[in-house]
Design a protein around this motif. Structure first.
Motif: not given
Ligand SMILES: Nc1ncnc2c1ncn2[C@@H]1O[C@H](COP(=O)(O)OP(=O)(O)O)[C@@H](O)[C@H]1O
Ligand SMILES: [Mg+2]
Length: 249
Positions: A100-116, A118-130
């Motif tokens: 609940n303390d994280l935004t939608v985009i942060e919730n969705i990104s979390l598995p990728l952040i934990l996997d290490g 990189e940010d630019s790829l995270i943005h692309k992957m999250v946008t696709e899934k959104l």
């Protein structure tokens, strides 16, 4: 049809004080590529236990698990089980399980952040899934600012962010109203088609089960019956009848 996941002779017991509970008794089943499989059964029939074993979250006492037709002796053993989960499996739960303390985009990104990743790829992957779950415009909201259906869409986007080939959902529509449940089922079908996934959905709801390609019926830890849907209005009636027979027999 080729298979993605198969189990043979799965049994699982729990000790509850002096009592032994046989949660699963000699269960064998196959999930085919591209298939949506629904699992129905009364409360306590072993559905969640089965899903946990299929998702490498729990260890069976007996039985074999095959992934892409290969016997995986260590499917449920660490460290392999963590690797199998992160590479092949996405989970969706009844309670959404968002932070609940994280935004939608942060919730969705979390598995990728934990996997290490990189940010630019995270943005692309999250946008696709959104886009896939139809939540563009809600990126910066928090879960508490969204409807139940929207929250489940966030949870689904998080589950598919690593492109898992197997999606496991335990009562994903259990907290949603009828029309929202239908929207979520349409989304599962769209994801199976577009992302080449295979999905198992545990549900109490014959309407939800009617969206599946096949429905498996469990009672007391035993796989009792199976129904192949034919995408007509008769599916729901057939499923209701089979479910009723199961419980009253
Ligand atoms: N961790 C556990 N310890 C003891 N008993 C359990 C545990 N998990 C499940 N059970 C028991 O195993 C049976 C099957 O549970 P479950 O798989 O959760 O059923 P379902 O999801 O179909 O309601 C039930 O009798 C339940 O009480
Ligand atoms: Mg359950």
């Amino acid at each position: 049809m080729s298979e993605v996941l198969r189990v043979e002779g799965i049994s699982k017991k729990y000790a509850n004080g002096d009592e032994i509970i046989e949660a699963l008794k000699n269960v064998s089943l196959t999930l085919h590529k591209g298939e949506i499989l629904a699992i129905m059964g009364s409360s306590g029939s072993g559905k969640s236990t089965l899903l946990h074993i299929l998702g490498a979250l729990d260890v069976p006492d007996e039985g074999k698990i095959y992934l892409n037709n290969i016997y995986e002796k260590n499917y449920c053993k660490e460290p392999y089980s963590t690797q199998i989960r992160s590479k092949y499996i996405g989970f969706v739960f009844q309670q959404f399980n968002l932070i609940n303390d994280l935004t939608v985009i942060e919730n969705i990104s979390l598995p990728l952040i934990l996997d290490g990743v990189e940010d630019s790829l995270i943005h692309k992957m999250v946008t696709e899934k959104l886009e896939m779950v139809d939540l563009i415009g809600k990126e910066h909201n928090r879960p508490c600012e969204l409807s139940g259906g929207q929250q489940q869409r966030v949870a689904i986007a998080r589950a598919i962010i690593t492109n898992p080939k197997i999606l496991l959902a335990d009562e994903p529509t259990g907290n949603l109203d009828y029309n929202t449940a239908k929207d979520i089922m349409s989304l599962f079908i769209k994801m199976n088609n577009e992302l080449k996934q295979s999905t198992i959905i545990v549900t109490h709801d014959p309407m939800v089960a009617s969206y599946a390609d096949r429905v498996l019926f469990f009672h007391d830890g035993i796989l009792k019956n199976e129904y192949q849907t034919n995408n007509t209005d008769t599916d729901i009636d057939e499923i209701i009848n089979l479910f009723r027979n199961l419980v009253t027999r």
